[in-house]
Design an enzyme around this catalytic site. Structure first.
Site: not given
Ligand code: CAA
Length: 260
Positions: A66, A111, A114, A134
């Site tokens: 998400a 998400g 999921e 999460e």
């Molecule tokens: N939401 C919004 N933006 C996201 C995102 C997310 N879930 N995941 C990645 N992005 C964005 C980053 O912010 C970044 O944007 P900017 O260049 O503007 O900063 C871009 O995508 C590239 O990401 P990274 O620079 O972080 O890339 P990376 O290769 O260093 O890392 C990753 C990749 C490990 C996937 C890392 O991006 C990450 O950990 N992302 C979040 C994963 C996460 O926590 N997901 C769960 C979300 S909460 C949820 O889903 C709740 C639910 O159950 C509904």
């Protein structure tokens, strides 16, 4: 002109949908889920499409979860009212009867994992990574991550992923039972579409019935599920396609299904 959030392409009898926010690793927000819902319903209503494949644009992610940036300041009421992926599941469950394959080509996190699990089958590329991270954000999976994942891979692995936030690679996801097959990264989506084309050559109503029966196994007792399956099995004998399929076998020729 704003970019299309979900790309929709017909490849024969296969409908290919691509989540298209590559700069945000296809993070899911209200708009992309609405676009995905609309695109799925369009393929559901298109009689020429028998199987749907869902993937992510770019080579890095199916969907990284998400949209954290959109959610970070949400209040309880904001998240309660939004419920966008929960609403999406209602569409998947009640309106999408054709098989949907998630072609996971990179990160499927939160998400994103999921969403993949809401599909009927997951095929992963060798670079795929699955996780429910999460916990690192001070929240928990809210769209099936504690429920579908536990049913798919069991309590031990689900607890490990949900409580540590670690990612699981494609090989572990396959050996755990989350993923049906793992394919090489090269030409990954084309290869998944080939698998979907193989399925799409079968009778469309029978594909839908078979999917419905497998899904019933997760929702009912064994006795109820077996009864349900038997009724649907009997019902296939009302179809021309069952006559055609068995005649073709006996006559040693390829079947020509009419989807009726
Ligand atoms: N939401 C919004 N933006 C996201 C995102 C997310 N879930 N995941 C990645 N992005 C964005 C980053 O912010 C970044 O944007 P900017 O260049 O503007 O900063 C871009 O995508 C590239 O990401 P990274 O620079 O972080 O890339 P990376 O290769 O260093 O890392 C990753 C990749 C490990 C996937 C890392 O991006 C990450 O950990 N992302 C979040 C994963 C996460 O926590 N997901 C769960 C979300 S909460 C949820 O889903 C709740 C639910 O159950 C509904």
């Amino acid at each position: 002109m704003s970019e299309q959030l979900v790309l929709s392409e017909k490849r024969g009898k296969v409908g290919l949908l691509t989540l298209n926010r590559p700069k945000a690793l296809n993070a899911l927000n209200n708009e992309i889920m609405q676009a995905l819902s609309d695109a799925l319903l369009a393929f559901e209503q298109d009689e020429g499409i028998h199987v749907i494949v869902l993937t992510g644009s770019g080579d890095k992610a199916f969907a990284a979860g998400a949209d954290i940036k959109a959610m970070q300041s949400w209040s309880y009421m904001d998240v309660y009212k939004s419920d966008y992926i929960g609403g999406f599941w209602e569409t998947m469950k009640t309106s999408i009867r054709k098989p949907v394959i998630a072609a996971v080509n990179g990160f499927a996190l939160g998400g994103g994992c999921e969403l993949a699990m809401m599909c009927d089958m997951i095929i992963a590329s060798e670079s795929a990574k699955f996780g429910q991270p999460e916990i690192k954000l001070g929240t928990i999976p809210g769209l099936g991550g504690t429920q579908r994942l536990t049913r798919a891979i069991g309590k031990a692995k689900a607890m490990d992923l949900v409580l540590t936030g670690r990612f699981m690679d494609a090989a572990e996801a396959e050996s755990s039972g989350l993923v049906a097959r793992v394919l090489p990264v090269e030409n990954f989506v084309d290869e998944v579409v080939k698998i979907a084309e193989g399925m799409a050559a079968f009778s469309s109503p029978v594909l839908m019935m078979a999917k419905q029966c497998v899904n019933a196994a997760l929702e009912t007792t064994l006795e109820q599920g077996l009864q349900y399956e038997r009724r649907v099995f009997h019902a296939t004998f009302a179809l021309e396609d069952q006559k055609e399929g068995m005649a073709a076998f006996v006559e040693k020729r390829a079947p020509n299904f009419k989807n009726m």
